[in-house]
Design an enzyme around this catalytic site. Structure first.
Site, PDB file in Angstrom:
ATOM      1  N   ASN B 118       0.820  -1.221   0.000  1.00  0.00           N
ATOM      2  CA  ASN B 118       0.000   0.000   0.000  1.00  0.00           C
ATOM      3  C   ASN B 118       0.851   1.267   0.000  1.00  0.00           C
ATOM      4  OD1 ASN B 118      -1.330  -2.202   1.895  1.00  0.00           O
ATOM      5  ND2 ASN B 118      -2.961  -1.160   0.783  1.00  0.00           N
ATOM      6  N   HIS B 203      -6.518  -9.362   4.377  1.00  0.00           N
ATOM      7  CA  HIS B 203      -6.911  -8.589   5.569  1.00  0.00           C
ATOM      8  C   HIS B 203      -8.362  -8.977   5.833  1.00  0.00           C
ATOM      9  CE1 HIS B 203      -7.392  -5.067   8.203  1.00  0.00           C
ATOM     10  NE2 HIS B 203      -8.438  -4.701   7.507  1.00  0.00           N
ATOM     11  N   HIS B 256      -3.119 -10.561  10.633  1.00  0.00           N
ATOM     12  CA  HIS B 256      -3.538 -10.057  11.961  1.00  0.00           C
ATOM     13  C   HIS B 256      -4.907 -10.527  12.435  1.00  0.00           C
ATOM     14  CE1 HIS B 256      -3.521  -6.140   9.381  1.00  0.00           C
ATOM     15  NE2 HIS B 256      -4.593  -6.806   9.078  1.00  0.00           N
ATOM     16  N   ASP B 329       3.183  -5.533  12.330  1.00  0.00           N
ATOM     17  CA  ASP B 329       2.131  -4.641  11.813  1.00  0.00           C
ATOM     18  C   ASP B 329       2.600  -3.186  11.841  1.00  0.00           C
ATOM     19  OD1 ASP B 329      -0.108  -5.574  10.633  1.00  0.00           O
ATOM     20  OD2 ASP B 329      -1.378  -5.551  12.404  1.00  0.00           O
TER      21      ASP B 329
END
Lengths: 327, 455
Positions: B118, B203, B256, B329
């Site tokens: 990203n 995600h 995550h 993260d």
């Protein structure tokens, strides 16, 4: 300065001291904090009905109204309150401010703080904005509504209005009806009424009740008639259509059918139940005109009157906490 | 600890010589090695690789030509492998860049990182991969790997050039902080990626349920007047994706995991024999929604911090191996992105420099053994993402971390090498400190000795 009766309140010799530097919300307040503000507000309410209502307590002080969200009635109420106390008032609304030029909330706060205001009244569309601002300025911050979080002066004026009519808050059964999920008025009132010993019910379709609402200590009703049964006070909230991203209720038409307050549904509450609304009202959406204008049962105009008194009391107490110079 | 800062110049192009690490507690999860400190044993690196390891390799004393590092009983392990970091370059270098991110990694004992796609522009083109590789070579601190977008722009339903990207060195495909929501596109991605044995990382947050939310839905969000994200958003997305993995036989990794239901979904998928792994990050096993407190934007994360029962389920999932990997993260945000009303603030927290102490917290609290905890941040991470790292095997690159597992300290975000200081752990009391980080035999970070720091 000649002593006047109001000056004696909120000082050490009464044994009451206000424990907060800012007025950010009701949730952290003690019964004593609230009682102090209500007692002082009541004195201002009485004085506001006399010709001798213009004071000079805040003579030379500057109050800035910083409104990131349009609100004519709350801004005017704060403005009048500050002027009645003798303060100079500056109004800043988002349409004329540098926020539209990309300045952040913090930068705006720092800029205004550099002008040494004596109080900052803030309304903002996002929860926590008043709290964030209070960390960056040296003067007291009064939250005039932050997103869906709190609107403490509204809860105080509602409480004052109830107290003047019913004589007390303790033990009353209060129904709050409408868009609970998006309402800062609901949250502040739930906290205040429970802190002062009243019982609170919330009445709304499930889509307008936020998650884990019961953890705030309230009873939840989806059937308005059952929810109103035995209530002393009926607080109606506005259906805040501008906050809704999706479709929480199918139509205002259907909403009024099930959750609009009319004479028939009001019949479920106690015969002497009183009606409140923070305004502005959507007649025919959440409240019927006949009910809203019922002079014996509707407290709506008195709420507006008490609003000025409550805001005078809050400005008075908070500027004292910050060591307002006695002239 | 006799460690000299600046020992071994990372910028030097000269080949490092031989280094003997003695008196080290050697822990290598890839082989199960857990050797107590000994003056006659340890690890010998020669040049950029590990030359020897074992309890008796220095029985006759360390080689005369070797630089000797006396580890005084500290733990010597493979350098940490962090499978998800945001280095913000290209595009947001004011928050972090490959140089500052690499320095942050080195200070955290991390020797290999996988960057999220990203960036701006998004990593959906081999040219961006080559740019990142070139910058990483210039910086030359830690090993920087790229992941690439599954779909162009990380937000479309057009597959990126997976084959060419993989040939350019990409180690996994993910839309990063965006969920790949379209089911048909996910089916095609899983199928197409299987041609190259590529890993699809998701995600897992159902975007129409989570949309508009800024923290975990529940009592705290209701009190604060903040729009919530129901925890079911994670389970719903996993249910769909795992069904599609079953259908396509794809390789799938869930990023995550933060909820009890999420852990349960992964547990079942693994039992069913799917090629599925997952990770979590320290905030999800060390914090819960209470960390949001009075609108603390440093605790605004995606996925959001969850309820206490979710946090406990994450710890249990790590303990029983359902959760394979711990990632930092690492998502830097500058002050302007965080000093805002909560709803307006950006998501994310930096994590590289707290990854090791927070992982050790699981050990100190008795949830995981040291070797199992280290497996989550070394061997298992490297194996799943196909990285030549996370091991102390002879002949592999000498990527090492030396740390004191017990030394008490306090996290101080202002000391971070990262350009950004947005840590939800700032001020937290910890046990464990990185003493030295070695990449390809070169020391890229050395802690200032306590005595020198005090002076």
């Amino acid at each position: 300065m000649t002593a006047h009766p109001i000056e004696s309140l909120a000082t050490a010799d009464t044994g009451m001291a206000f424990a907060h530097r800012h007025l950010l919300g009701i949730e952290d307040m003690s019964p004593d904090d609230i009682s102090l503000l209500l007692t002082l507000s009541n004195e201002y309410a009485e004085r506001n009905r006399t010709p001798d209502r213009k004071l000079d307590l805040l003579d030379g002080c500057t109050v800035i109204n910083l409104f990131f969200e349009d609100s004519t009635r709350t801004r005017v109420s704060f403005e009048l309150a500050a002027q009645r106390l003798g303060a100079d008032v500056i109004n800043m609304s988002v349409a004329t401010s540098s926020i539209k030029k990309g300045e952040t909330l913090i930068d705006t706060a720092m800029t205004l703080n550099a002008m040494h205001p004596d109080a900052l009244v803030v309304r903002h569309p996002h929860a926590g904005a008043a709290s964030l601002l209070s960390e960056k300025v040296t003067c007291p911050v009064l939250n005039a509504g932050d997103g869906s979080h709190e609107h403490p002066t509204q809860a105080l004026l509602d409480a004052l209005t109830i107290q003047r009519r019913k004589g007390h808050l303790q033990g009353l059964l209060v129904a709050i009806c409408g868009d609970i999920a998006h309402s800062r008025v609901a949250r502040s009132n739930i906290h205040l009424l429970q802190i002062m010993g009243a019982r609170v019910r919330v009445i709304a379709p499930p889509t307008l009740i936020p998650a884990a609402m019961e953890r705030l200590g309230v009873e939840i009703f989806h059937d308005m008639r059952k929810g109103l049964d035995g209530c002393d006070i009926v607080m109606m909230l506005r259906l805040q259509r501008e906050r809704m991203e999706g479709s929480y209720v199918p139509s205002t038409h259907e909403y009024f059918h099930f959750y609009g307050l009319d004479q028939e549904k009001l019949g479920c509450a106690k015969p002497d139940a009183l009606i409140m609304h923070p305004g502005p009202m959507n007649r025919g959406v959440e409240i019927d005109t006949l009910v809203a204008d019922d002079i014996d049962r509707s407290l709506i105009r008195e709420q507006v009157e008490m609003g000025v008194a409550v805001r005078m009391a809050c400005l008075d107490v908070l500027t004292r906490v910050h060591g307002r110079q006695a002239r | 600890m006799a460690v000299r800062p600046g020992d071994g110049d990372p910028m030097s192009d000269t080949r490092p010589g031989r280094t003997a690490y003695i008196n080290a507690h050697i822990v290598d999860p890839s082989s199960g090695r857990d050797d107590p400190p000994s003056p006659s044993g340890g690890l010998l690196s020669a040049g950029e690789a590990i030359a020897a390891i074992g309890p008796d390799i220095f029985a006759g004393g360390p080689p005369a030509d070797a630089t000797v590092i006396d580890c005084h009983g500290a733990v010597l392990a493979p350098g940490l492998v962090d499978i998800r970091v945001d280095f913000c370059e290209p595009g947001a270098e004011y928050k972090e860049d490959i140089a500052s991110g690499s320095a942050s990694a080195a200070a955290g004992g991390v020797t290999s990182v996988v960057m999220m796609p990203n960036t701006d522009p998004v990593v959906d083109d081999a040219a961006v991969v080559e740019f990142i590789a070139r910058r990483a070579r210039e910086v030359k601190l830690v090993k920087v790997y790229a992941s690439a977008a599954i779909t162009r722009g990380c937000d479309s339903n057009e597959l990126s050039e997976m084959g060419l990207l993989k040939a350019a060195g990409v180690v996994a495909f993910t839309n990063g902080t965006n969920t790949l929501a379209d089911a048909k596109t996910m089916v095609r991605a899983l199928k197409y990626a299987s041609t190259f044995g590529a890993l699809i990382v998701q995600h897992p947050e159902e975007p129409t349920l989570a949309g508009g939310g800024v923290m975990q839905s529940g009592e705290i969000a209701t009190r604060l007047g903040l729009p919530g994200i129901p925890r079911e958003a994670e389970a719903i997305q996993l249910d769909r994706d795992l069904a599609l993995v079953d259908m396509t036989h794809g390789r799938f990794h869930a990023a995550h995991i933060s909820t009890a239901a999420g852990v349960e979904r992964i547990r079942r998928a693994k039992a069913a024999g799917l090629d599925v792994t997952c990770d979590t990050a320290p905030p999800y096993f060390a914090l819960n929604e209470l960390a949001v407190g009075d609108y603390r934007t440093f605790a605004k994360l995606s996925p959001p911090l969850r309820a206490e029962e979710d946090r406990q389920a994450i710890v249990a999932g790590l303990a029983d191996g359902t959760i394979d990997i711990i990632a930092s993260d690492h998502m830097p945000q500058n002050q302007d992105s965080k000093r805002l009303p909560f709803e307006q603030a950006e998501f994310g927290a930096v994590g590289l420099e707290t990854l090791l102490p927070m992982t050790l917290e699981l050990v100190h609290n008795g949830h995981l053994s040291l070797i199992d905890a280290l497996a989550c941040v070394t061997s298992r991470a490297a194996a799943r993402f196909g990285l030549p790292a996370g091991t102390l095997a002879v002949g592999t690159p000498a990527d090492l971390v030396l740390f004191d597992r017990d030394r008490p300290g306090r996290i101080a975000a202002e000391t971070f090498r990262s350009k950004s200081k947005n840590s939800p752990f700032d001020g937290r009391l910890i046990q464990g400190m990185v003493l030295r980080t070695v990449v390809d035999g070169r020391t890229v970070f050395a802690a200032v000795p306590a005595a020198a720091a005090a002076a």
